[in-house]
Design a protein around this motif. Structure first.
Motif, PDB file in Angstrom:
ATOM      1  N   ALA A 171      -0.252 -73.180   0.618  1.00 38.00           N
ATOM      2  CA  ALA A 171      -0.217 -71.899  -0.112  1.00 38.00           C
ATOM      3  C   ALA A 171       1.188 -71.293  -0.143  1.00 38.00           C
ATOM      4  O   ALA A 171       1.366 -70.190  -0.653  1.00 38.00           O
ATOM      5  N   GLU A 172       2.171 -72.001   0.417  1.00 40.24           N
ATOM      6  CA  GLU A 172       3.563 -71.536   0.459  1.00 40.24           C
ATOM      7  C   GLU A 172       3.717 -70.177   1.144  1.00 40.24           C
ATOM      8  O   GLU A 172       4.447 -69.297   0.699  1.00 40.24           O
ATOM      9  N   ILE A 173       3.006 -70.011   2.257  1.00 42.61           N
ATOM     10  CA  ILE A 173       3.029 -68.765   3.026  1.00 42.61           C
ATOM     11  C   ILE A 173       4.348 -68.647   3.784  1.00 42.61           C
ATOM     12  O   ILE A 173       4.781 -69.586   4.442  1.00 42.61           O
ATOM     13  N   GLU A 174       4.964 -67.460   3.693  1.00 43.26           N
ATOM     14  CA  GLU A 174       6.212 -67.191   4.412  1.00 43.26           C
ATOM     15  C   GLU A 174       6.011 -66.265   5.611  1.00 43.26           C
ATOM     16  O   GLU A 174       6.781 -66.325   6.564  1.00 43.26           O
ATOM     17  N   TRP A 175       5.042 -65.363   5.541  1.00 41.36           N
ATOM     18  CA  TRP A 175       4.782 -64.400   6.623  1.00 41.36           C
ATOM     19  C   TRP A 175       3.300 -64.423   6.971  1.00 41.36           C
ATOM     20  O   TRP A 175       2.449 -64.602   6.108  1.00 41.36           O
ATOM     21  N   ILE A 176       3.009 -64.146   8.251  1.00 41.55           N
ATOM     22  CA  ILE A 176       1.638 -64.026   8.741  1.00 41.55           C
ATOM     23  C   ILE A 176       1.488 -62.658   9.383  1.00 41.55           C
ATOM     24  O   ILE A 176       2.304 -62.265  10.228  1.00 41.55           O
ATOM     25  N   PHE A 177       0.442 -61.944   8.979  1.00 43.22           N
ATOM     26  CA  PHE A 177       0.138 -60.634   9.554  1.00 43.22           C
ATOM     27  C   PHE A 177      -1.234 -60.700  10.223  1.00 43.22           C
ATOM     28  O   PHE A 177      -2.236 -60.973   9.567  1.00 43.22           O
ATOM     29  N   LEU A 178      -1.246 -60.478  11.523  1.00 42.71           N
ATOM     30  CA  LEU A 178      -2.497 -60.476  12.276  1.00 42.71           C
ATOM     31  C   LEU A 178      -3.105 -59.083  12.188  1.00 42.71           C
ATOM     32  O   LEU A 178      -2.426 -58.089  12.413  1.00 42.71           O
ATOM     33  N   ALA A 179      -4.381 -59.049  11.847  1.00 46.61           N
ATOM     34  CA  ALA A 179      -5.077 -57.769  11.675  1.00 46.61           C
ATOM     35  C   ALA A 179      -6.444 -57.883  12.334  1.00 46.61           C
ATOM     36  O   ALA A 179      -7.444 -58.153  11.684  1.00 46.61           O
ATOM     37  N   GLY A 180      -6.455 -57.721  13.649  1.00 50.63           N
ATOM     38  CA  GLY A 180      -7.710 -57.873  14.378  1.00 50.63           C
ATOM     39  C   GLY A 180      -8.086 -59.333  14.553  1.00 50.63           C
ATOM     40  O   GLY A 180      -9.256 -59.674  14.585  1.00 50.63           O
ATOM     41  N   TYR A 181      -7.089 -60.191  14.681  1.00 51.39           N
ATOM     42  CA  TYR A 181      -7.325 -61.616  14.936  1.00 51.39           C
ATOM     43  C   TYR A 181      -7.431 -61.772  16.442  1.00 51.39           C
ATOM     44  O   TYR A 181      -6.472 -61.523  17.170  1.00 51.39           O
ATOM     45  N   MET A 182      -8.590 -62.168  16.904  1.00 50.54           N
ATOM     46  CA  MET A 182      -8.872 -62.114  18.343  1.00 50.54           C
ATOM     47  C   MET A 182      -8.633 -63.454  19.056  1.00 50.54           C
ATOM     48  O   MET A 182      -9.363 -63.834  19.966  1.00 50.54           O
ATOM     49  N   ARG A 183      -7.587 -64.151  18.618  1.00 51.33           N
ATOM     50  CA  ARG A 183      -7.201 -65.397  19.264  1.00 51.33           C
ATOM     51  C   ARG A 183      -5.719 -65.336  19.613  1.00 51.33           C
ATOM     52  O   ARG A 183      -4.938 -64.715  18.905  1.00 51.33           O
ATOM     53  N   ILE A 184      -5.350 -66.031  20.661  1.00 49.50           N
ATOM     54  CA  ILE A 184      -3.941 -66.145  21.013  1.00 49.50           C
ATOM     55  C   ILE A 184      -3.348 -67.260  20.150  1.00 49.50           C
ATOM     56  O   ILE A 184      -3.856 -68.384  20.133  1.00 49.50           O
ATOM     57  N   VAL A 185      -2.308 -66.924  19.422  1.00 48.73           N
ATOM     58  CA  VAL A 185      -1.654 -67.906  18.572  1.00 48.73           C
ATOM     59  C   VAL A 185      -0.850 -68.855  19.457  1.00 48.73           C
ATOM     60  O   VAL A 185      -0.122 -68.423  20.354  1.00 48.73           O
ATOM     61  N   GLY A 186      -0.990 -70.153  19.189  1.00 50.80           N
ATOM     62  CA  GLY A 186      -0.358 -71.160  20.029  1.00 50.80           C
ATOM     63  C   GLY A 186       0.956 -71.688  19.474  1.00 50.80           C
ATOM     64  O   GLY A 186       1.458 -71.257  18.434  1.00 50.80           O
ATOM     65  N   LYS A 187       1.475 -72.655  20.200  1.00 49.40           N
ATOM     66  CA  LYS A 187       2.792 -73.228  19.948  1.00 49.40           C
ATOM     67  C   LYS A 187       2.943 -73.769  18.524  1.00 49.40           C
ATOM     68  O   LYS A 187       3.998 -73.615  17.907  1.00 49.40           O
ATOM     69  N   THR A 188       1.920 -74.408  17.986  1.00 48.37           N
ATOM     70  CA  THR A 188       2.002 -75.020  16.658  1.00 48.37           C
ATOM     71  C   THR A 188       2.397 -73.993  15.605  1.00 48.37           C
ATOM     72  O   THR A 188       3.325 -74.214  14.827  1.00 48.37           O
ATOM     73  N   LEU A 189       1.711 -72.862  15.574  1.00 47.34           N
ATOM     74  CA  LEU A 189       2.019 -71.827  14.577  1.00 47.34           C
ATOM     75  C   LEU A 189       3.257 -71.026  14.955  1.00 47.34           C
ATOM     76  O   LEU A 189       4.045 -70.643  14.084  1.00 47.34           O
ATOM     77  N   LEU A 190       3.441 -70.772  16.248  1.00 44.08           N
ATOM     78  CA  LEU A 190       4.621 -70.019  16.677  1.00 44.08           C
ATOM     79  C   LEU A 190       5.917 -70.722  16.294  1.00 44.08           C
ATOM     80  O   LEU A 190       6.872 -70.082  15.857  1.00 44.08           O
ATOM     81  N   GLU A 191       5.939 -72.030  16.439  1.00 48.92           N
ATOM     82  CA  GLU A 191       7.151 -72.778  16.092  1.00 48.92           C
ATOM     83  C   GLU A 191       7.358 -72.840  14.584  1.00 48.92           C
ATOM     84  O   GLU A 191       8.480 -72.720  14.103  1.00 48.92           O
ATOM     85  N   ALA A 192       6.286 -73.021  13.838  1.00 47.36           N
ATOM     86  CA  ALA A 192       6.399 -73.135  12.378  1.00 47.36           C
ATOM     87  C   ALA A 192       6.767 -71.803  11.727  1.00 47.36           C
ATOM     88  O   ALA A 192       7.408 -71.777  10.669  1.00 47.36           O
ATOM     89  N   TYR A 193       6.356 -70.695  12.343  1.00 39.48           N
ATOM     90  CA  TYR A 193       6.584 -69.361  11.762  1.00 39.48           C
ATOM     91  C   TYR A 193       7.321 -68.453  12.739  1.00 39.48           C
ATOM     92  O   TYR A 193       7.014 -67.264  12.841  1.00 39.48           O
TER      93      TYR A 193
END
Length: 189
Positions: free
Chosen positions: A78-100
């Protein structure tokens, strides 16, 4: 010129998602909702806003990394550049943290570092806090430990219940989050 494409991650009712979508002058286009809870009310709200939605149950994957790899594939498609968490009740891990890196933002219903994690409003209320508030922050590998972008303080009133406090916090969230999103995107062009 087309707007930056963003995704919102949410797990629940989607009040912040809905507020973001209603913002007429939002500096990005929300084109994707990622939800980890089948049946969450935010899914219906995304459908009404014609936002593509992916509902992924983390338990359907062998590992957190496999779960996040699937999300990453969707974000990249989807060519996403930014991610906004809005009541996302999971801890974001290394895979997404490194990519974004530096491009994932969360909103939290307390004045961090006070009352991190789940049920921050209940934590503040039960602790008898005189003030609480809202924090918008970048995320890192910790739980609500990333660099703070903006905060707004809210007094806990003597006659507050947990429900009235939550309602007042959400009013602040619904103004602060879109403003911070616009501020961030205007300074990163």
């Amino acid at each position: 010129m087309s707007k930056v494409k963003a995704a919102v991650f949410a797990s629940g009712t989607g009040s912040n998602f809905e507020t973001i979508m209603k913002c007429d002058d939002l500096a990005c286009e929300v084109v994707l909702l990622i939800c980890d809870k089948p049946g969450a009310r935010v899914i219906e709200k995304a459908s009404r806003c014609n936002v593509q939605t992916f509902v992924l149950n983390p338990k359907s994957f062998d590992s957190k990394e496999a779960y996040e790899q699937e999300i990453l594939r969707m974000l990249q498609a989807a060519e996403i550049e930014w991610i906004f968490l809005a009541g996302y009740m999971r801890i974001v891990g290394k895979t997404l943290l490194e990519a974004y890196e530096g491009k994932i933002v969360n909103i939290h219903p307390s004045l961090l570092p006070a009352f991190p994690g789940k049920d921050a409003i209940g934590q503040a209320y039960r602790a008898g806090a005189a003030v609480t508030g809202v924090t918008v922050h970048f995320i890192d590998e910790g739980v609500d430990t990333g660099p703070i972008i903006a905060q707004e303080q809210i007094d806990v009133l003597p006659d507050d219940t947990e429900e009235t406090l939550k309602a007042r916090i959400q009013k602040v969230e619904h103004v602060l989050y879109p403003a911070v999103i616009n501020q961030l995107l205007s300074t990163t062009d």
